[in-house]
Motif scaffolding. Structure first.
Motif, PDB file in Angstrom:
ATOM      1  N   UNK A 155       1.333  -4.165   3.591  1.00 34.02           N
ATOM      2  CA  UNK A 155       2.406  -3.325   4.141  1.00 34.02           C
ATOM      3  C   UNK A 155       2.159  -1.888   3.694  1.00 34.02           C
ATOM      4  N   UNK A 156       2.085  -0.979   4.670  1.00 35.84           N
ATOM      5  CA  UNK A 156       1.942   0.445   4.364  1.00 35.84           C
ATOM      6  C   UNK A 156       3.340   0.994   4.112  1.00 35.84           C
ATOM      7  N   UNK A 216       1.325  -4.234   8.385  1.00 37.86           N
ATOM      8  CA  UNK A 216       2.623  -3.769   8.875  1.00 37.86           C
ATOM      9  C   UNK A 216       2.848  -2.342   8.362  1.00 37.86           C
ATOM     10  N   UNK A 217       3.199  -1.434   9.267  1.00 36.48           N
ATOM     11  CA  UNK A 217       3.467  -0.047   8.894  1.00 36.48           C
ATOM     12  C   UNK A 217       4.986   0.148   8.775  1.00 36.48           C
ATOM     13  N   UNK A 241      10.945  -6.097   6.513  1.00 42.24           N
ATOM     14  CA  UNK A 241       9.689  -6.356   5.784  1.00 42.24           C
ATOM     15  C   UNK A 241       9.712  -7.728   5.127  1.00 42.24           C
ATOM     16  N   UNK A 242      10.853  -8.098   4.558  1.00 38.15           N
ATOM     17  CA  UNK A 242      10.972  -9.419   3.913  1.00 38.15           C
ATOM     18  C   UNK A 242      10.721 -10.530   4.933  1.00 38.15           C
ATOM     19  N   UNK A 256       0.852  -1.200   0.000  1.00 37.56           N
ATOM     20  CA  UNK A 256       0.000   0.000   0.000  1.00 37.56           C
ATOM     21  C   UNK A 256       0.881   1.240   0.000  1.00 37.56           C
ATOM     22  N   UNK A 257       0.823   1.995  -1.095  1.00 41.85           N
ATOM     23  CA  UNK A 257       1.603   3.229  -1.172  1.00 41.85           C
ATOM     24  C   UNK A 257       0.670   4.383  -1.492  1.00 41.85           C
TER      25      UNK A 257
END
Length: 205
Positions: A118-119, A36-37, A102-103, A13-14
């Protein structure tokens, strides 16, 4: 939303600053997604004593520290957004460590067969568009609303403009994303748009 549990999709999410990514994350969380932010991940990595913390102090000096020796994000923000080369340096220090975290997080969600989101505001700018996303979603909003929200966050019009200009133009993010969610109305309308988008993504899989 049992469908989302059956298909463990991974959403990136971008979007532009103050376009509503956090709200989209909250809605996805209510729909059963693990969320996850990436900004929070970056903040954790900048905690006192961590390697990223040490690198930032090495490059930016003690001026960015609070009295209790933590990094003042507002002071660091002012310093880097006034000077593009400093922002570039900060991103070079922080992004690789964020990517690693993140990975790991995404691998855990996949293993547990959980749909995840993921934000990641700088998904394209950081080169993280090559992570294992099923779909990249861009959250978009109108410029007057963006500046209004940034003002509410305590930024001056000049600071708000610096932040907006430091990112890739929103139109470019929209064109590079797989899906665009327009946040132009009420929270209820945004929620409806998110639910419809997820439903459409699930139907295609």
């Amino acid at each position: 939303m049992s469908d989302s549990h059956r298909k463990a999709i991974s959403l990136g999410i971008t979007g532009g600053i103050a376009c509503g990514k956090s709200e989209v994350g909250r809605i996805l969380g209510e729909m059963g997604f693990a969320v996850c932010d990436a900004d929070r991940v970056a903040h954790d990595l900048m905690e006192k004593g961590k390697p990223v913390f040490q690198q930032i102090i090495h490059h930016f000096g003690d001026d960015v520290l609070t009295e209790d020796g933590r990094i003042s994000r507002s002071d660091l923000g002012k310093m880097v957004f006034e000077e593009p080369s400093r922002l570039q340096l900060l991103n070079m220090l922080v992004h690789p460590a964020v990517r690693q975290e993140l990975e790991k997080w995404m691998a855990v969600q996949k293993k547990e067969n959980r749909p995840s989101a993921v934000l990641l505001p700088l998904l394209f700018e950081s080169g993280m568009d090559d992570l294992n996303w099923d779909v990249v979603v861009c959250v978009s909003s109108a410029e007057p609303s963006v500046f209004q929200r940034l003002e509410k966050r305590g930024l001056s019009p000049e600071e708000a403009e610096q932040r907006v200009l430091s990112q890739m133009p929103l139109a470019e993010k929209e064109s590079r994303a797989d899906v665009v969610i327009n946040n132009l109305g009420t929270l209820g309308e945004l929620e409806l748009a998110v639910r419809e988008t997820v439903k459409a993504i699930m139907l295609e899989r």
